[in-house]
Design a protein around this motif. Sequence first.
Motif, PDB file in Angstrom:
ATOM      1  N   ARG A  22      34.780 -21.372 -42.636  1.00  0.00           N
ATOM      2  CA  ARG A  22      35.814 -20.351 -42.826  1.00  0.00           C
ATOM      3  C   ARG A  22      37.178 -20.957 -43.137  1.00  0.00           C
ATOM      4  O   ARG A  22      38.198 -20.269 -43.081  1.00  0.00           O
ATOM      5  N   GLY A  23      37.195 -22.238 -43.445  1.00  0.00           N
ATOM      6  CA  GLY A  23      38.419 -22.871 -43.901  1.00  0.00           C
ATOM      7  C   GLY A  23      39.343 -23.382 -42.817  1.00  0.00           C
ATOM      8  O   GLY A  23      40.497 -23.710 -43.101  1.00  0.00           O
ATOM      9  N   PHE A  24      38.864 -23.508 -41.585  1.00  0.00           N
ATOM     10  CA  PHE A  24      39.701 -24.049 -40.522  1.00  0.00           C
ATOM     11  C   PHE A  24      39.749 -25.573 -40.607  1.00  0.00           C
ATOM     12  O   PHE A  24      38.751 -26.217 -40.977  1.00  0.00           O
ATOM     13  N   ASP A  25      40.887 -26.128 -40.262  1.00  0.00           N
ATOM     14  CA  ASP A  25      41.096 -27.567 -40.262  1.00  0.00           C
ATOM     15  C   ASP A  25      40.885 -28.074 -38.840  1.00  0.00           C
ATOM     16  O   ASP A  25      41.727 -27.851 -37.962  1.00  0.00           O
ATOM     17  N   LEU A  26      39.775 -28.748 -38.599  1.00  0.00           N
ATOM     18  CA  LEU A  26      39.434 -29.240 -37.273  1.00  0.00           C
ATOM     19  C   LEU A  26      39.794 -30.723 -37.167  1.00  0.00           C
ATOM     20  O   LEU A  26      39.413 -31.521 -38.034  1.00  0.00           O
ATOM     21  N   VAL A  27      40.507 -31.079 -36.124  1.00  0.00           N
ATOM     22  CA  VAL A  27      40.867 -32.469 -35.905  1.00  0.00           C
ATOM     23  C   VAL A  27      39.597 -33.304 -35.767  1.00  0.00           C
ATOM     24  O   VAL A  27      38.676 -32.932 -35.024  1.00  0.00           O
ATOM     25  N   SER A  28      39.513 -34.371 -36.496  1.00  0.00           N
ATOM     26  CA  SER A  28      38.366 -35.287 -36.587  1.00  0.00           C
ATOM     27  C   SER A  28      37.196 -34.671 -37.334  1.00  0.00           C
ATOM     28  O   SER A  28      36.125 -35.270 -37.425  1.00  0.00           O
ATOM     29  N   GLY A  29      37.360 -33.448 -37.840  1.00  0.00           N
ATOM     30  CA  GLY A  29      36.328 -32.827 -38.657  1.00  0.00           C
ATOM     31  C   GLY A  29      35.231 -32.125 -37.893  1.00  0.00           C
ATOM     32  O   GLY A  29      34.281 -31.621 -38.497  1.00  0.00           O
ATOM     33  N   GLY A  30      35.351 -32.035 -36.577  1.00  0.00           N
ATOM     34  CA  GLY A  30      34.313 -31.353 -35.799  1.00  0.00           C
ATOM     35  C   GLY A  30      34.356 -31.761 -34.344  1.00  0.00           C
ATOM     36  O   GLY A  30      35.412 -32.063 -33.794  1.00  0.00           O
ATOM     37  N   THR A  31      33.188 -31.817 -33.710  1.00  0.00           N
ATOM     38  CA  THR A  31      33.126 -32.151 -32.292  1.00  0.00           C
ATOM     39  C   THR A  31      31.790 -32.776 -31.933  1.00  0.00           C
ATOM     40  O   THR A  31      30.769 -32.482 -32.577  1.00  0.00           O
ATOM     41  N   ASP A  32      31.805 -33.617 -30.904  1.00  0.00           N
ATOM     42  CA  ASP A  32      30.586 -34.157 -30.318  1.00  0.00           C
ATOM     43  C   ASP A  32      30.348 -33.607 -28.923  1.00  0.00           C
ATOM     44  O   ASP A  32      29.318 -33.912 -28.310  1.00  0.00           O
ATOM     45  N   ASN A  33      31.308 -32.862 -28.392  1.00  0.00           N
ATOM     46  CA  ASN A  33      31.207 -32.443 -26.996  1.00  0.00           C
ATOM     47  C   ASN A  33      31.433 -30.945 -26.852  1.00  0.00           C
ATOM     48  O   ASN A  33      30.857 -30.168 -27.604  1.00  0.00           O
ATOM     49  N   HIS A  34      32.275 -30.529 -25.937  1.00  0.00           N
ATOM     50  CA  HIS A  34      32.504 -29.116 -25.627  1.00  0.00           C
ATOM     51  C   HIS A  34      33.772 -28.577 -26.241  1.00  0.00           C
ATOM     52  O   HIS A  34      34.066 -27.390 -26.108  1.00  0.00           O
ATOM     53  N   LEU A  35      34.528 -29.410 -26.923  1.00  0.00           N
ATOM     54  CA  LEU A  35      35.921 -29.114 -27.263  1.00  0.00           C
ATOM     55  C   LEU A  35      36.163 -29.175 -28.760  1.00  0.00           C
ATOM     56  O   LEU A  35      35.653 -30.068 -29.448  1.00  0.00           O
ATOM     57  N   ILE A  36      36.965 -28.227 -29.235  1.00  0.00           N
ATOM     58  CA  ILE A  36      37.360 -28.180 -30.641  1.00  0.00           C
ATOM     59  C   ILE A  36      38.877 -28.055 -30.694  1.00  0.00           C
ATOM     60  O   ILE A  36      39.462 -27.200 -30.030  1.00  0.00           O
ATOM     61  N   LEU A  37      39.503 -28.929 -31.468  1.00  0.00           N
ATOM     62  CA  LEU A  37      40.956 -28.886 -31.661  1.00  0.00           C
ATOM     63  C   LEU A  37      41.223 -28.583 -33.125  1.00  0.00           C
ATOM     64  O   LEU A  37      40.731 -29.291 -34.005  1.00  0.00           O
ATOM     65  N   MET A  38      41.970 -27.518 -33.368  1.00  0.00           N
ATOM     66  CA  MET A  38      42.190 -27.115 -34.753  1.00  0.00           C
ATOM     67  C   MET A  38      43.670 -27.046 -35.092  1.00  0.00           C
ATOM     68  O   MET A  38      44.506 -26.665 -34.270  1.00  0.00           O
ATOM     69  N   ASP A  39      43.985 -27.446 -36.295  1.00  0.00           N
ATOM     70  CA  ASP A  39      45.332 -27.386 -36.843  1.00  0.00           C
ATOM     71  C   ASP A  39      45.417 -26.128 -37.699  1.00  0.00           C
ATOM     72  O   ASP A  39      44.718 -25.991 -38.705  1.00  0.00           O
ATOM     73  N   LEU A  40      46.290 -25.198 -37.292  1.00  0.00           N
ATOM     74  CA  LEU A  40      46.377 -23.909 -37.992  1.00  0.00           C
ATOM     75  C   LEU A  40      47.390 -23.910 -39.121  1.00  0.00           C
ATOM     76  O   LEU A  40      47.644 -22.857 -39.724  1.00  0.00           O
ATOM     77  N   THR A  41      47.955 -25.063 -39.425  1.00  0.00           N
ATOM     78  CA  THR A  41      48.943 -25.119 -40.511  1.00  0.00           C
ATOM     79  C   THR A  41      48.404 -24.535 -41.820  1.00  0.00           C
ATOM     80  O   THR A  41      49.086 -23.732 -42.467  1.00  0.00           O
ATOM     81  N   PRO A  42      47.168 -24.866 -42.229  1.00  0.00           N
ATOM     82  CA  PRO A  42      46.653 -24.274 -43.470  1.00  0.00           C
ATOM     83  C   PRO A  42      46.473 -22.758 -43.394  1.00  0.00           C
ATOM     84  O   PRO A  42      46.411 -22.091 -44.436  1.00  0.00           O
ATOM     85  N   LYS A  43      46.389 -22.226 -42.179  1.00  0.00           N
ATOM     86  CA  LYS A  43      46.230 -20.782 -42.012  1.00  0.00           C
ATOM     87  C   LYS A  43      47.573 -20.056 -41.991  1.00  0.00           C
ATOM     88  O   LYS A  43      47.617 -18.819 -41.928  1.00  0.00           O
ATOM     89  N   GLY A  44      48.672 -20.800 -41.988  1.00  0.00           N
ATOM     90  CA  GLY A  44      49.989 -20.182 -42.095  1.00  0.00           C
ATOM     91  C   GLY A  44      50.485 -19.529 -40.827  1.00  0.00           C
ATOM     92  O   GLY A  44      51.311 -18.602 -40.897  1.00  0.00           O
ATOM     93  N   VAL A  45      50.006 -19.987 -39.671  1.00  0.00           N
ATOM     94  CA  VAL A  45      50.462 -19.407 -38.412  1.00  0.00           C
ATOM     95  C   VAL A  45      50.548 -20.522 -37.374  1.00  0.00           C
ATOM     96  O   VAL A  45      49.651 -21.357 -37.286  1.00  0.00           O
ATOM     97  N   PRO A  46      51.629 -20.599 -36.593  1.00  0.00           N
ATOM     98  CA  PRO A  46      51.725 -21.628 -35.558  1.00  0.00           C
ATOM     99  C   PRO A  46      50.719 -21.395 -34.439  1.00  0.00           C
ATOM    100  O   PRO A  46      50.244 -20.280 -34.218  1.00  0.00           O
ATOM    101  N   GLY A  47      50.408 -22.446 -33.710  1.00  0.00           N
ATOM    102  CA  GLY A  47      49.421 -22.343 -32.649  1.00  0.00           C
ATOM    103  C   GLY A  47      49.806 -21.374 -31.550  1.00  0.00           C
ATOM    104  O   GLY A  47      48.953 -20.616 -31.053  1.00  0.00           O
TER     105      GLY A  47
END
Length: 453
Positions: free
Chosen positions: A335-360
């Motif tokens: 869906r076009g989200f920018d995920l830090v490191s490109g994904g996850t290996d564990n339970h946690l996802i960190l996403m940068d919303l800058t491309p979505k045009g809205v601050p966290g």
Amino acid sequence: MSPRLGTGTRPLTRTVPEDTAMARTAPAPAAPTSKRRPALTAADPEIAALVTAEERLQAETLRLIPSENYVSQAVLDASGTVLQNKYSEGYPGRRYYEGQQVIDQVETLAVDRAKALFGVEHANVQPYSGSPANLAVYLAFAEPGDTVMGMALPMGGHLTHGWGVSATGRWFRGVQYGVRHDTGRLDLDEVRDLAREERPKVIFCGGTAVPRTIDFAAFGEIAREVGAVLVADIAHIAGLVAGGAHPSPVPHADVVSTTTHKTLRGPRGAMLMARAEHARALDKAVFPGLQGGPHNQTTAAVAVALREASQPSFRTYAHEVVANARALADELLARGFDLVSGGTDNHLILMDLTPKGVPGKAAAKALDRAGLVVNYNAVPYDPRKPFDPSGIRIGTPSLTSRGLTTAHMPTVADWLDRGVAAARTGDEAALAALRAEVAELMAAHPAPGLPLG
């Protein structure tokens, strides 16, 4: 189907409009039922009503904060016992108060279960929380002014890993490593170079926003090379380690520090685990170095959670947490989200919303009104301020405890996508519609330990 922790809850979808966006996320306090907590209701109806309101809020919303979870009814029961009445300074068999015949057995059970579950030689279950546990590590192995090393807070580390605003960064000389700008991942060659240059007394690995597997073996080699004490802070991933869904630090780290909630599904507490050679130093640092008497009711609840985590069903749960996170990450990427490191290996996802045009922060507050509970979070090399960062942090421990599976992750990703879009446009009607959808799914997947009715 995911293993369940306990009885469920009947969701309540009624909300009361408030003047502020933050207030709109909370249901109005309701009169508590006298069948549960009758003594509290009689003694303090205001607090009883607020507890009931929090039960409703947890029941009807989708909790995506990776540091939160649901405990079982058994853990809740242990947390509210007459063990609350006891003072127990010292350790089993070596107390400064009499009348410890039962308390000693409770603490010994918790210690033995921790040692068996994690395969460690020594465990201390007395730390009140994760930060005091880490402070005890410093007290045991370092002197004020010594150099300590950990992941930088903006890169995903923890305050207590030597960051400047923490006591650990003021009392010790903190040096920090980060992640690569291009990949969002650790470069262990850079970590080794920094350790060789700075010669830290203590090295921390682990953090609060690390979506990738931690290479404990590599950290162990680096620590041995420079003569440092390696501390693996597994507060976020302890349940995954216990369930075999993440490699264990035990063969490589001198000390393992963890909270007992998050993925471990226990009460709000902490543990320190170590090789036998470090037992005396750590125990002295916890008591009398930093604390007085342990919170015995929490110790009992920790023991219950450790017993639950030793069951085969918990191993299934831990692997399902990871499977859900990976599936959710894939759906978000689609869906076009920018995920830090490109994904996850564990339970946690960190996403940068800058491309979505809205601050966290704006996104997190809007999602909260939609019944999607996340936290705003800095991303590596974030140009925005920490209290108004670019990203949000989400995780799958809580939703997995409710029985959601990979089949539900497209729906969760769609909700997040629609919620972020509504945050950008200020579409409160869309957020309200989302909240109704979330409440409907939550009704079909009751939360453990929340017996509303």
